[in-house]
Design a protein around this motif. Structure first.
Motif, PDB file in Angstrom:
ATOM      1  N   ALA A 222       4.003  11.081  -3.582  1.00  0.00           N
ATOM      2  CA  ALA A 222       2.866  12.010  -3.486  1.00  0.00           C
ATOM      3  C   ALA A 222       1.595  11.384  -4.062  1.00  0.00           C
ATOM      4  CB  ALA A 222       3.201  13.301  -4.227  1.00  0.00           C
ATOM      5  N   ALA A 223       1.755  10.539  -5.073  1.00  0.00           N
ATOM      6  CA  ALA A 223       0.574   9.946  -5.718  1.00  0.00           C
ATOM      7  C   ALA A 223      -0.040   8.824  -4.882  1.00  0.00           C
ATOM      8  CB  ALA A 223       0.962   9.416  -7.097  1.00  0.00           C
ATOM      9  N   ILE A 224       0.796   8.069  -4.194  1.00  0.00           N
ATOM     10  CA  ILE A 224       0.217   6.876  -3.541  1.00  0.00           C
ATOM     11  C   ILE A 224       0.022   7.012  -2.022  1.00  0.00           C
ATOM     12  CG2 ILE A 224       1.075   5.298  -5.326  1.00  0.00           C
ATOM     13  CD1 ILE A 224       3.198   4.325  -3.372  1.00  0.00           C
ATOM     14  N   ARG A 225       0.910   7.766  -1.392  1.00  0.00           N
ATOM     15  CA  ARG A 225       0.923   7.776   0.088  1.00  0.00           C
ATOM     16  C   ARG A 225      -0.432   8.139   0.704  1.00  0.00           C
ATOM     17  NH1 ARG A 225       4.818   9.429   4.256  1.00  0.00           N
ATOM     18  NH2 ARG A 225       4.143   8.034   5.932  1.00  0.00           N
ATOM     19  N   PRO A 226      -1.095   9.231   0.228  1.00  0.00           N
ATOM     20  CA  PRO A 226      -2.360   9.617   0.849  1.00  0.00           C
ATOM     21  C   PRO A 226      -3.409   8.496   0.810  1.00  0.00           C
ATOM     22  CG  PRO A 226      -1.614  11.297  -0.705  1.00  0.00           C
ATOM     23  CD  PRO A 226      -0.716  10.124  -0.876  1.00  0.00           C
ATOM     24  N   HIS A 227      -3.249   7.588  -0.162  1.00  0.00           N
ATOM     25  CA  HIS A 227      -4.249   6.519  -0.307  1.00  0.00           C
ATOM     26  C   HIS A 227      -3.910   5.290   0.534  1.00  0.00           C
ATOM     27  CE1 HIS A 227      -6.117   8.635  -3.725  1.00  0.00           C
ATOM     28  NE2 HIS A 227      -4.878   9.069  -3.901  1.00  0.00           N
ATOM     29  N   LEU A 228      -2.778   5.361   1.211  1.00  0.00           N
ATOM     30  CA  LEU A 228      -2.341   4.176   1.957  1.00  0.00           C
ATOM     31  C   LEU A 228      -2.215   4.458   3.457  1.00  0.00           C
ATOM     32  CD1 LEU A 228       0.458   2.941  -0.511  1.00  0.00           C
ATOM     33  CD2 LEU A 228      -1.851   2.033  -0.297  1.00  0.00           C
ATOM     34  N   VAL A 229      -2.615   5.658   3.853  1.00  0.00           N
ATOM     35  CA  VAL A 229      -2.387   6.074   5.246  1.00  0.00           C
ATOM     36  C   VAL A 229      -2.985   5.094   6.250  1.00  0.00           C
ATOM     37  CG1 VAL A 229      -2.850   7.894   6.951  1.00  0.00           C
ATOM     38  CG2 VAL A 229      -2.193   8.496   4.609  1.00  0.00           C
ATOM     39  N   GLU A 230      -4.255   4.718   6.008  1.00  0.00           N
ATOM     40  CA  GLU A 230      -4.881   3.876   7.042  1.00  0.00           C
ATOM     41  C   GLU A 230      -4.309   2.455   7.006  1.00  0.00           C
ATOM     42  OE1 GLU A 230      -6.971   3.849   4.312  1.00  0.00           O
ATOM     43  OE2 GLU A 230      -8.121   1.992   4.420  1.00  0.00           O
ATOM     44  N   LEU A 231      -3.818   2.038   5.848  1.00  0.00           N
ATOM     45  CA  LEU A 231      -3.181   0.711   5.782  1.00  0.00           C
ATOM     46  C   LEU A 231      -1.828   0.760   6.496  1.00  0.00           C
ATOM     47  CD1 LEU A 231      -3.963  -0.365   2.096  1.00  0.00           C
ATOM     48  CD2 LEU A 231      -5.239  -0.915   4.167  1.00  0.00           C
ATOM     49  N   GLU A 232      -1.156   1.886   6.391  1.00  0.00           N
ATOM     50  CA  GLU A 232       0.116   2.053   7.118  1.00  0.00           C
ATOM     51  C   GLU A 232      -0.125   1.973   8.614  1.00  0.00           C
ATOM     52  OE1 GLU A 232       3.626   4.600   5.605  1.00  0.00           O
ATOM     53  OE2 GLU A 232       1.831   5.657   4.941  1.00  0.00           O
ATOM     54  N   ALA A 233      -1.221   2.584   9.044  1.00  0.00           N
ATOM     55  CA  ALA A 233      -1.544   2.566  10.477  1.00  0.00           C
ATOM     56  C   ALA A 233      -1.788   1.131  10.935  1.00  0.00           C
ATOM     57  CB  ALA A 233      -2.769   3.429  10.739  1.00  0.00           C
ATOM     58  N   ARG A 234      -2.226   0.276   9.996  1.00  0.00           N
ATOM     59  CA  ARG A 234      -2.480  -1.128  10.360  1.00  0.00           C
ATOM     60  C   ARG A 234      -1.256  -2.017  10.154  1.00  0.00           C
ATOM     61  NH1 ARG A 234      -7.419  -2.017   6.677  1.00  0.00           N
ATOM     62  NH2 ARG A 234      -6.929  -4.213   7.021  1.00  0.00           N
ATOM     63  N   GLY A 235      -0.134  -1.403   9.772  1.00  0.00           N
ATOM     64  CA  GLY A 235       1.112  -2.192   9.724  1.00  0.00           C
ATOM     65  C   GLY A 235       1.746  -2.314   8.352  1.00  0.00           C
ATOM     66  N   LEU A 236       1.134  -1.692   7.345  1.00  0.00           N
ATOM     67  CA  LEU A 236       1.743  -1.754   6.014  1.00  0.00           C
ATOM     68  C   LEU A 236       3.035  -0.937   5.994  1.00  0.00           C
ATOM     69  CD1 LEU A 236       1.334  -2.491   2.899  1.00  0.00           C
ATOM     70  CD2 LEU A 236       0.575  -0.109   2.684  1.00  0.00           C
ATOM     71  N   GLU A 237       4.067  -1.488   5.371  1.00  0.00           N
ATOM     72  CA  GLU A 237       5.300  -0.710   5.193  1.00  0.00           C
ATOM     73  C   GLU A 237       5.482  -0.413   3.716  1.00  0.00           C
ATOM     74  OE1 GLU A 237       8.937  -1.777   7.064  1.00  0.00           O
ATOM     75  OE2 GLU A 237       7.861  -2.645   8.777  1.00  0.00           O
ATOM     76  N   ILE A 238       5.842   0.845   3.414  1.00  0.00           N
ATOM     77  CA  ILE A 238       6.075   1.223   2.015  1.00  0.00           C
ATOM     78  C   ILE A 238       7.548   1.573   1.875  1.00  0.00           C
ATOM     79  CG2 ILE A 238       5.249   2.644   0.097  1.00  0.00           C
ATOM     80  CD1 ILE A 238       3.007   3.612   1.938  1.00  0.00           C
ATOM     81  N   GLY A 239       8.201   0.980   0.896  1.00  0.00           N
ATOM     82  CA  GLY A 239       9.610   1.308   0.652  1.00  0.00           C
ATOM     83  C   GLY A 239       9.770   1.806  -0.771  1.00  0.00           C
ATOM     84  N   TYR A 240      10.558   2.851  -0.957  1.00  0.00           N
ATOM     85  CA  TYR A 240      10.804   3.378  -2.299  1.00  0.00           C
ATOM     86  C   TYR A 240      12.277   3.152  -2.619  1.00  0.00           C
ATOM     87  CZ  TYR A 240       6.591   5.885  -0.984  1.00  0.00           C
ATOM     88  OH  TYR A 240       5.327   6.196  -0.552  1.00  0.00           O
ATOM     89  N   CYS A 241      12.533   2.643  -3.786  1.00  0.00           N
ATOM     90  CA  CYS A 241      13.936   2.468  -4.174  1.00  0.00           C
ATOM     91  C   CYS A 241      14.117   3.096  -5.557  1.00  0.00           C
ATOM     92  CB  CYS A 241      14.276   0.981  -4.196  1.00  0.00           C
ATOM     93  SG  CYS A 241      15.918   0.695  -4.833  1.00  0.00           S
ATOM     94  N   ALA A 242      14.818   4.239  -5.574  1.00  0.00           N
ATOM     95  CA  ALA A 242      15.041   4.919  -6.854  1.00  0.00           C
ATOM     96  C   ALA A 242      16.265   4.294  -7.500  1.00  0.00           C
ATOM     97  CB  ALA A 242      15.260   6.399  -6.622  1.00  0.00           C
ATOM     98  N   ARG A 243      16.091   3.796  -8.715  1.00  0.00           N
ATOM     99  CA  ARG A 243      17.226   3.317  -9.501  1.00  0.00           C
ATOM    100  C   ARG A 243      17.346   4.240 -10.698  1.00  0.00           C
ATOM    101  NH1 ARG A 243      16.158  -1.700 -11.463  1.00  0.00           N
ATOM    102  NH2 ARG A 243      13.918  -1.616 -11.071  1.00  0.00           N
ATOM    103  N   THR A 244      18.386   4.085 -11.496  1.00  0.00           N
ATOM    104  CA  THR A 244      18.572   5.011 -12.617  1.00  0.00           C
ATOM    105  C   THR A 244      17.358   4.957 -13.540  1.00  0.00           C
ATOM    106  OG1 THR A 244      20.874   4.405 -12.453  1.00  0.00           O
ATOM    107  CG2 THR A 244      20.250   5.727 -14.357  1.00  0.00           C
TER     108      THR A 244
END
Ligand code: ATP
Ligand code: MG
Length: 434
Positions: free
Chosen positions: A206-228
């Motif tokens: 929720a904190a980062i996604r809205p700020h990366l939308v246009e970069l995602e449209a240009r091909g940025l991939e965001i991956g989240y990995c929850a560890r303990t």
């Protein structure tokens, strides 16, 4: 680029050994921009390895096999692959010498069958590059397999030994440079990972996604990995603009998540904390109750910890809390062993007695029994003392015992990290990017 990983070992299929190569190599290769496309585990017996490699050769640019390079009858990888590719095997005198060095270094008498063991493991298929094994007897091997189409980058087949302590250094020291040189043309994959703590996966998104939308449209991939207790955020992109995209995204994530990010490289939290202590010329002592020494264990897993870590006490009983840390009997009687007051005295006592600049103390209820309405199972107090005073935080970690210990240790390290980052007196966070 199609990368195929073939792990050999009946013990992996039987569940006797966890296939950690898949995770470790998968991560390494992803970071190199050559993520694994397919992974297969085959038994040691018969011709399974040769069949798997023959199949992989139909599509893969890079094939990595693990295991089966030893001298026993179930170690068939080298022989089977040489047979499949029609390659002669010859004994390599340098490999033979290296095997002798490794054996002698162990300071054991050479086994009676040493000659035959060494001779099996020194067999090298024609054309193979030997990847030196400093930690065991069987070296890794790399083969270039030409293609029928002229001009195409040849396929690479890399064989690595099974034991992780042998495989990992060979990969880091020899395979990474080799892959970089062989596949530089396709190196347009860029990836960076933020390691965060103290914030959940959905809040990170929720904190980062809205700020990366246009970069995602240009091909940025965001991956989240929850560890303990932690969340990794991976930013990656492919193609000519990859570097620029990832750099821009990283700047934004750094601005938004700086407070929670403890590393942007691959350092783990204890390494970061010890690094900060080193930079500031400070020493740490620990006093643990419910975590049973796990904090000290994690710190001492880092090479060079002795420069900053003076030691740790495991004071499980009230008696030891009193005799080794000076916790007062009155405090224990009035507030209990799991209390803010006891945590505070544990930290102050450790600081006063053991010659450190910071003391971390932990006392809590791991469960499953021992909780009360006021202090339910999972209650833990973490105290951090320095010359200026002591601060105690109370957390609720209602997990199984091992997870409780793990998370509590992360929280205590994070507490110290934040303290080390805030300049003395102002209590403000400096940028955690160190
Ligand atoms: P060695 O010379 O020790 O026999 P090797 O190359 O023949 O080495 P294997 O016999 O296949 O390798 O495996 C040796 C040991 O390495 C296994 O007993 C196992 O503990 C470990 N190992 C092998 N493969 C894996 C894997 N995928 N994940 C984790 N551990 C593994
Ligand atoms: Mg073996």
């Amino acid at each position: 680029m199609f990368v195929e990983l073939i792990t050999t070992g009946s013990e992996l299929l039987l569940g006797a050994t966890l296939n950690t190569h898949q995770q470790w190599l998968g991560r390494q290769l992803a970071e190199l921009g050559m993520p694994v496309s397919r992974q297969l585990t085959v038994p040691d017996s018969g011709t399974a390895i040769a069949e798997a490699v023959a199949d992989a050769l139909q599509r893969a640019d890079l094939i990595i096999t693990t295991g089966g390079l030893g001298p026993t009858s179930d170690d068939r990888t080298r022989d089977e692959i040489a047979r499949l590719l029609g390659l002669q095997m010859t004994e390599d005198p340098d490999v033979l010498k290296q095997i002798e060095i490794v054996f002698k270094r162990r300071n054991h008498p050479l086994p009676p069958n040493f000659k035959s063991i060494a001779s099996i493991q020194a067999q090298v298929p024609a054309g193979a590059i030997v990847l030196k094994n400093e930690h065991g007897s069987a070296p890794g091997l790399s083969l270039e397999i030409p293609r029928t189409t002229v001009g195409q980058i040849p396929r690479q087949l890399i064989m690595l030994p099974g034991p992780p302590r042998e495989l990992q250094p060979i990969f880091t020291e020899h395979v990474i440079p080799l892959l970089k040189s062989k596949f530089s043309a396709s190196g347009s994959f860029v990836s960076t990972t933020f390691h965060t703590i103290g914030i959940g996966e959905s809040r990170v998104e929720a904190a980062i996604r809205p700020h990366l939308v246009e970069l995602e449209a240009r091909g940025l991939e965001i991956g989240y990995c929850a560890r303990t207790g932690e969340v990794d955020v991976r930013l990656s992109a492919q193609g000519p603009a990859a570097m620029e995209l990832v750099k821009e995204a990283a700047q934004r994530v750094r601005r938004l998540m700086g407070k929670y990010t403890y590393s942007e490289d691959r350092r783990i939290l204890e390494e970061v904390v010890l690094g900060l202590l080193r930079e500031q010329g400070k020493k740490l002592v620990t006093a643990e109750s419910c975590t049973g020494g796990l904090l000290a264990h994690c710190l001492t897993n880092v090479a060079g910890a002795s420069d900053m870590f003076v030691g740790g006490l495991v004071t499980y009983s009230n008696e030891l809390k009193q005799s080794l840390l000076g916790v007062r009997a009155d405090t224990l009687a009035a507030h209990g062993a799991v209390s803010e007051e006891t945590a505070r005295e544990m930290a102050l006592g450790a600081l006063a007695r053991y010659g450190a600049d910071y003391a971390l103390a932990i006392t809590g209820i791991a469960g499953p029994t021992g909780g009360s309405a006021e202090k339910p199972v999972g209650t833990v107090f973490i105290a951090l003392a320095d010359r200026a005073g002591v601060e105690v935080e109370r957390n609720q970690n209602p997990f199984d015992r091992e997870t409780f210990k793990f998370i509590t240790v992360r929280q205590s390290l994070e507490k110290l990290r934040r303290r080390l980052l805030s300049s003395p007196g102002d209590g403000q966070q400096k940028s955690p990017q160190v």
